[in-house]
Write an enzyme that holds these catalytic residues in place. Structure first.
Site, PDB file in Angstrom:
ATOM      1  N   THR A 237      21.179   8.637  69.542  1.00 60.01           N
ATOM      2  CA  THR A 237      22.354   9.527  69.544  1.00 60.01           C
ATOM      3  C   THR A 237      22.424  10.305  70.855  1.00 60.01           C
ATOM      4  O   THR A 237      23.170  11.275  70.951  1.00 60.01           O
ATOM      5  CB  THR A 237      22.283  10.549  68.390  1.00 60.01           C
ATOM      6  OG1 THR A 237      21.009  11.193  68.437  1.00 60.01           O
ATOM      7  CG2 THR A 237      22.508   9.911  67.042  1.00 60.01           C
ATOM      8  N   ALA A 238      21.628   9.880  71.852  1.00 59.04           N
ATOM      9  CA  ALA A 238      21.560  10.663  73.102  1.00 59.04           C
ATOM     10  C   ALA A 238      22.580  10.148  74.111  1.00 59.04           C
ATOM     11  O   ALA A 238      23.712  10.648  74.173  1.00 59.04           O
ATOM     12  CB  ALA A 238      20.140  10.620  73.638  1.00 59.04           C
ATOM     13  N   ARG A 239      22.207   9.131  74.860  1.00 57.27           N
ATOM     14  CA  ARG A 239      23.112   8.492  75.808  1.00 57.27           C
ATOM     15  C   ARG A 239      22.737   7.018  75.915  1.00 57.27           C
ATOM     16  O   ARG A 239      21.556   6.670  75.885  1.00 57.27           O
ATOM     17  CB  ARG A 239      23.009   9.138  77.197  1.00 57.27           C
ATOM     18  CG  ARG A 239      23.721  10.470  77.359  1.00 57.27           C
ATOM     19  CD  ARG A 239      25.246  10.313  77.355  1.00 57.27           C
ATOM     20  NE  ARG A 239      25.938  11.554  77.618  1.00 57.27           N
ATOM     21  CZ  ARG A 239      26.413  12.384  76.681  1.00 57.27           C
ATOM     22  NH1 ARG A 239      26.249  12.108  75.413  1.00 57.27           N
ATOM     23  NH2 ARG A 239      27.048  13.500  77.017  1.00 57.27           N
ATOM     24  N   ASP A 263      24.835   5.293  68.254  1.00 59.36           N
ATOM     25  CA  ASP A 263      26.092   6.057  68.320  1.00 59.36           C
ATOM     26  C   ASP A 263      26.589   6.165  69.755  1.00 59.36           C
ATOM     27  O   ASP A 263      27.703   6.590  70.001  1.00 59.36           O
ATOM     28  CB  ASP A 263      25.857   7.470  67.751  1.00 59.36           C
ATOM     29  CG  ASP A 263      27.103   8.334  67.749  1.00 59.36           C
ATOM     30  OD1 ASP A 263      28.149   7.865  67.254  1.00 59.36           O
ATOM     31  OD2 ASP A 263      27.046   9.483  68.241  1.00 59.36           O
ATOM     32  N   GLU A 268      30.730   2.945  77.548  1.00 62.01           N
ATOM     33  CA  GLU A 268      31.641   3.192  76.414  1.00 62.01           C
ATOM     34  C   GLU A 268      33.077   3.213  76.925  1.00 62.01           C
ATOM     35  O   GLU A 268      33.324   3.708  78.017  1.00 62.01           O
ATOM     36  CB  GLU A 268      31.325   4.553  75.787  1.00 62.01           C
ATOM     37  CG  GLU A 268      29.949   4.588  75.138  1.00 62.01           C
ATOM     38  CD  GLU A 268      29.584   5.994  74.645  1.00 62.01           C
ATOM     39  OE1 GLU A 268      30.452   6.906  74.680  1.00 62.01           O
ATOM     40  OE2 GLU A 268      28.426   6.170  74.235  1.00 62.01           O
ATOM     41  N   HIS A 286      30.271   7.012  69.122  1.00 67.16           N
ATOM     42  CA  HIS A 286      29.961   8.292  69.770  1.00 67.16           C
ATOM     43  C   HIS A 286      30.583   9.483  69.008  1.00 67.16           C
ATOM     44  O   HIS A 286      31.443  10.187  69.537  1.00 67.16           O
ATOM     45  CB  HIS A 286      30.439   8.300  71.237  1.00 67.16           C
ATOM     46  CG  HIS A 286      29.732   9.336  72.076  1.00 67.16           C
ATOM     47  ND1 HIS A 286      29.402   9.146  73.386  1.00 67.16           N
ATOM     48  CD2 HIS A 286      29.278  10.579  71.784  1.00 67.16           C
ATOM     49  CE1 HIS A 286      28.800  10.219  73.880  1.00 67.16           C
ATOM     50  NE2 HIS A 286      28.717  11.119  72.903  1.00 67.16           N
ATOM     51  N   SER A 289      28.790  14.652  67.556  1.00 68.75           N
ATOM     52  CA  SER A 289      29.233  16.050  67.412  1.00 68.75           C
ATOM     53  C   SER A 289      30.602  16.157  66.745  1.00 68.75           C
ATOM     54  O   SER A 289      31.213  17.227  66.745  1.00 68.75           O
ATOM     55  CB  SER A 289      29.267  16.725  68.789  1.00 68.75           C
ATOM     56  OG  SER A 289      30.179  16.055  69.648  1.00 68.75           O
TER      57      SER A 289
HETATM   58  C1  DGY Z   1      27.821  15.860  74.244  1.00 68.86           C
HETATM   59  O1  DGY Z   1      28.159  17.016  73.983  1.00 68.86           O
HETATM   60  O2  DGY Z   1      27.104  15.576  75.195  1.00 68.86           O
HETATM   61  C2  DGY Z   1      28.341  14.794  73.333  1.00 68.86           C
HETATM   62  O3  DGY Z   1      27.769  13.564  73.626  1.00 68.86           O
HETATM   63  C3  DGY Z   1      29.845  14.708  73.421  1.00 68.86           C
HETATM   64  O4  DGY Z   1      30.218  14.593  74.733  1.00 68.86           O
END
Ligand code: DGY
Length: 320
Positions: A237-239, A263, A268, A286, A289
């Protein structure tokens, strides 16, 4: 007195846009189109600040061309890998992000991915939706049990710590790697590893929560995946940049990994199409949040930072 102009690159929640409009002359993006770099430069003219999302790549070349009026980039995100912050600093532009407010929402999605990947959500739901579910069977659709498993957390920052807390509800044994060891009150019994070579062999489940930096670029690769136990489940869920897609896809195909819950992706939304062909992936667009509560809080936090900068005060979340 005229209000300072602020350029907002994407459509934000209504309450956030309303609060912005109280004190600023706001250039909103009502159609939510993704602007090109040329459009960003055009819409920045005369603006004192920009509120970008992670979808706007603000590299050194773009930042150097920003008009001198721009004094702040108040990111609507915790991640700031889309901003060349050194280029911003060199141009005298302050950069802020929105930490903390998205911890719970992101950890929820990490847990959803972990459960969905381990229990083969994609295959199960596909059978229901395509009317191909034959019937219950004692050996049908066997997944990997989460409860009592060992969870490795790569990056035990704010989101990682909440993920650990949620996982303790499933009686999971927590292991983690972080650049620095947490204090015992934050560690809460988790086992610290001072490098990933030591962490990975303990990860029946691995959840990634580290930022995308040059150090973490493709940290998930052939060599590091080989250190995981066979049949491990990987969650990100990071990058996307932390993953070498070729190597992860090979490990999912060969059965070295049981499954992956993702995610976030490289490039992307044009993700590697091979992920979509695999049955042992659980994929989300993604949305870590993406709750209204969290997106409002991200917006208000970005505005708090903006307000401070406009008032010549130090913003709470100053990066440079
Ligand atoms: C973040 O806040 O870094 C989320 O990935 C949404 O951009």
């Amino acid at each position: 007195m005229s209000k300072p102009t602020v350029f907002v690159t994407r459509k934000l929640p209504d309450d956030v846009e309303a609060r912005l409009s109280q004190n600023y002359d706001v250039r909103l993006n009502t159609s939510d189109k993704i602007y090109t770099q040329d459009e960003i430069l055009k819409l920045s003219q005369g603006a004192v600040a920009i509120i970008p999302c992670h979808t706007e790549k603000m590299d050194a070349a773009l930042i150097q061309q920003l008009p001198d009026s721009v004094k702040a980039l108040c990111c609507f995100s915790v991640g700031y890998d889309h901003i060349d912050i050194q280029a911003a600093k060199a141009k005298g532009i302050q950069v802020t992000n929105t930490p903390n407010v998205l911890n719970d929402a992101t950890a929820e999605i990490a847990m959803l991915l972990l459960l969905g990947a381990a229990r083969r959500e994609y295959e199960g739901e596909t059978q229901i939706r395509t009317d191909s579910w034959a019937d219950w069977g004692a050996t049908f659709q066997l997944g990997k049990q989460v409860s009592g498993g060992k969870l490795g957390i790569l990056g035990m920052g704010r989101v990682g710590q909440i993920m650990a807390r949620r996982a303790r509800g499933f009686d999971m044994e927590i292991h983690y790697y972080n650049r620095s060891r947490l204090t015992p009150d934050l560690e809460m019994g988790a086992t610290y590893h001072d490098n990933i070579e030591s962490l990975f062999p303990h990860c029946d489940f691995l959840s990634i929560h580290c930022p995308a930096t040059p150090d973490t670029h493709h940290i998930i690769n052939k060599e590091s995946i080989a250190l995981l136990p066979d049949n491990a489940v990987l969650v990100n869920t990071a990058r996307g940049a932390v993953i070498n897609d070729d190597d992860l896809i090979s490990a999912l195909k060969s059965g070295k990994l049981f499954s992956a819950g993702l995610d976030v992706f490289n490039d992307e939304p044009n993700i590697d199409p091979r992920y979509k062909q695999l049955e042992n992936t659980f994929l989300l667009p993604h949305i870590g949040s993406a709750t209204l509560k969290t997106r409002n809080e991200m917006g208000f936090r970005a505005i708090d930072n903006l307000d401070a900068i406009i008032a010549n005060k130090p913003p709470k979340d100053k990066l440079v």
